[in-house]
Design a protein around this motif. Structure first.
Motif, mmCIF file in Angstrom:
data_model
loop_
_atom_site.group_PDB
_atom_site.id
_atom_site.type_symbol
_atom_site.label_atom_id
_atom_site.label_comp_id
_atom_site.label_asym_id
_atom_site.label_seq_id
_atom_site.Cartn_x
_atom_site.Cartn_y
_atom_site.Cartn_z
ATOM 1 N N PHE A 1 0.802 -1.192 -0.010
ATOM 2 C CA PHE A 1 0.026 -0.013 0.134
ATOM 3 C C PHE A 1 0.672 1.136 0.005
ATOM 4 N N ARG A 2 0.242 2.331 -0.342
ATOM 5 C CA ARG A 2 1.278 3.585 -0.144
ATOM 6 C C ARG A 2 0.207 4.734 0.049
ATOM 7 N N GLN A 3 0.857 5.665 0.706
ATOM 8 C CA GLN A 3 0.118 7.096 1.189
ATOM 9 C C GLN A 3 1.130 8.230 0.802
ATOM 10 N N ALA A 4 0.379 8.951 -0.182
ATOM 11 C CA ALA A 4 1.372 10.269 -0.212
ATOM 12 C C ALA A 4 0.537 11.522 0.621
ATOM 13 N N PRO A 5 1.381 12.416 0.788
ATOM 14 C CA PRO A 5 0.896 13.580 1.707
ATOM 15 C C PRO A 5 -0.505 14.113 1.297
ATOM 16 N N GLY A 6 -1.581 14.083 2.364
ATOM 17 C CA GLY A 6 -2.676 14.812 1.866
ATOM 18 C C GLY A 6 -3.657 13.694 1.385
ATOM 19 N N LYS A 7 -3.184 12.487 0.915
ATOM 20 C CA LYS A 7 -3.956 11.514 0.166
ATOM 21 C C LYS A 7 -4.272 10.246 1.089
ATOM 22 N N GLU A 8 -5.222 9.498 0.693
ATOM 23 C CA GLU A 8 -5.564 8.513 1.534
ATOM 24 C C GLU A 8 -4.830 7.460 1.233
ATOM 25 N N ARG A 9 -4.592 6.429 1.947
ATOM 26 C CA ARG A 9 -3.824 5.226 1.767
ATOM 27 C C ARG A 9 -4.453 4.494 0.471
ATOM 28 N N GLU A 10 -3.530 3.852 -0.427
ATOM 29 C CA GLU A 10 -4.049 3.322 -1.482
ATOM 30 C C GLU A 10 -3.392 1.842 -1.738
ATOM 31 N N GLY A 11 -4.329 0.920 -2.164
ATOM 32 C CA GLY A 11 -3.854 -0.403 -2.363
ATOM 33 C C GLY A 11 -3.024 -0.426 -3.785
ATOM 34 N N VAL A 12 -1.734 -0.776 -3.784
ATOM 35 C CA VAL A 12 -0.719 -0.911 -5.026
ATOM 36 C C VAL A 12 -0.763 -2.329 -5.573
ATOM 37 N N SER A 13 -0.569 -3.470 -4.926
ATOM 38 C CA SER A 13 -0.535 -4.606 -5.517
ATOM 39 C C SER A 13 -0.477 -5.702 -4.305
ATOM 40 N N CYS A 14 -0.959 -7.048 -4.707
ATOM 41 C CA CYS A 14 -0.975 -8.170 -3.630
ATOM 42 C C CYS A 14 -0.652 -9.257 -4.194
ATOM 43 N N ILE A 15 -0.408 -10.417 -3.245
ATOM 44 C CA ILE A 15 0.039 -11.600 -3.954
ATOM 45 C C ILE A 15 -0.575 -12.616 -2.722
ATOM 46 N N SER A 16 -1.260 -13.785 -3.342
ATOM 47 C CA SER A 16 -1.863 -14.665 -2.506
ATOM 48 C C SER A 16 -0.717 -15.574 -1.917
ATOM 49 N N SER A 17 -1.075 -16.090 -1.022
ATOM 50 C CA SER A 17 -0.262 -17.134 -0.043
ATOM 51 C C SER A 17 0.276 -18.421 -1.014
ATOM 52 N N SER A 18 -0.483 -18.653 -1.946
ATOM 53 C CA SER A 18 0.109 -19.776 -2.906
ATOM 54 C C SER A 18 1.189 -18.945 -3.932
ATOM 55 N N GLY A 19 1.071 -17.735 -4.117
ATOM 56 C CA GLY A 19 1.752 -16.972 -5.172
ATOM 57 C C GLY A 19 1.002 -16.939 -6.571
ATOM 58 N N THR A 20 -0.157 -17.695 -6.656
ATOM 59 C CA THR A 20 -0.538 -18.016 -8.072
ATOM 60 C C THR A 20 -1.349 -16.609 -8.378
ATOM 61 N N SER A 21 -1.653 -15.873 -7.457
ATOM 62 C CA SER A 21 -2.709 -15.003 -7.942
ATOM 63 C C SER A 21 -2.132 -13.494 -7.458
ATOM 64 N N THR A 22 -2.197 -12.521 -8.384
ATOM 65 C CA THR A 22 -1.773 -11.142 -7.919
ATOM 66 C C THR A 22 -2.695 -10.313 -8.275
ATOM 67 N N ASN A 23 -2.621 -8.953 -7.553
ATOM 68 C CA ASN A 23 -3.612 -8.020 -7.941
ATOM 69 C C ASN A 23 -2.636 -6.870 -8.170
ATOM 70 N N TYR A 24 -3.196 -5.752 -9.095
ATOM 71 C CA TYR A 24 -2.529 -4.448 -9.103
ATOM 72 C C TYR A 24 -3.488 -3.298 -9.298
ATOM 73 N N ALA A 25 -3.107 -2.203 -8.693
ATOM 74 C CA ALA A 25 -3.942 -1.001 -8.864
ATOM 75 C C ALA A 25 -3.816 -0.551 -10.260
ATOM 76 N N ASP A 26 -4.879 0.004 -11.025
ATOM 77 C CA ASP A 26 -4.555 0.176 -12.421
ATOM 78 C C ASP A 26 -3.755 1.313 -12.685
ATOM 79 N N SER A 27 -3.289 2.213 -11.812
ATOM 80 C CA SER A 27 -2.102 3.056 -11.868
ATOM 81 C C SER A 27 -0.898 2.566 -12.151
ATOM 82 N N VAL A 28 -0.798 1.277 -11.455
ATOM 83 C CA VAL A 28 0.603 0.657 -11.605
ATOM 84 C C VAL A 28 0.705 -0.496 -12.351
ATOM 85 N N LYS A 29 -0.309 -1.001 -13.191
ATOM 86 C CA LYS A 29 -0.296 -2.082 -13.993
ATOM 87 C C LYS A 29 0.538 -2.008 -15.228
ATOM 88 N N GLY A 30 1.400 -3.005 -15.513
ATOM 89 C CA GLY A 30 2.356 -2.966 -16.552
ATOM 90 C C GLY A 30 3.765 -2.425 -16.076
#
Length: 128
Positions: A37-66
């Protein structure tokens, strides 16, 4: 004592790269969903990316995809976030977080409310 420690932050020019690491102590990460997750000054905390315990699934915020890639190294009890093509708007404090799931789970979420353990954060600054 259960602890998450982030490292790898710093100052980088636009277009540059950084690799963040999240190391766990006091517990093994292989049964935990890990999120960045990330938080910039004056902004709310934002989810960036995550990975499952198996490692087989990931998710990304649209702003960082690619541009960002999350990975886990269970042997080293560490999760990494490779950040390429960094932009000034990526400037923030980056936190890793963990929540217990089943071993081998493919569950992922970027909802911060579901995470239980949090690190102290590492500063990422993108500027020329």
């Amino acid at each position: 004592q259960l602890q998450l420690v982030e490292s790898g932050g710093g100052l980088v020019q636009p277009g540059g790269s950084l690799r963040l690491s999240c190391a766990a102590s006091g517990f093994t990460l292989d049964v935990y969903l890990i999120g960045w997750f990330r938080q910039a000054p004056g902004k709310e905390r934002e989810g960036v990316s995550c990975i499952s315990s198996s490692g087989t699934s990931t998710n990304y915020a649209d702003s960082v995809k690619g541009r960002f890639t999350i990975s886990r190294d269970n042997a080293k009890n560490t999760v990494h976030l490779q950040m390429n093509s960094l932009k000034p708007e990526d400037t923030a404090v980056y936190y890793c977080a963990a929540v217990l799931t089943l071993s081998g789970s493919s569950y992922v979420t970027l909802s911060s409310h579901e995470y239980y353990y949090w690190g102290q954060g590492t500063q990422v600054s993108v500027s020329s």
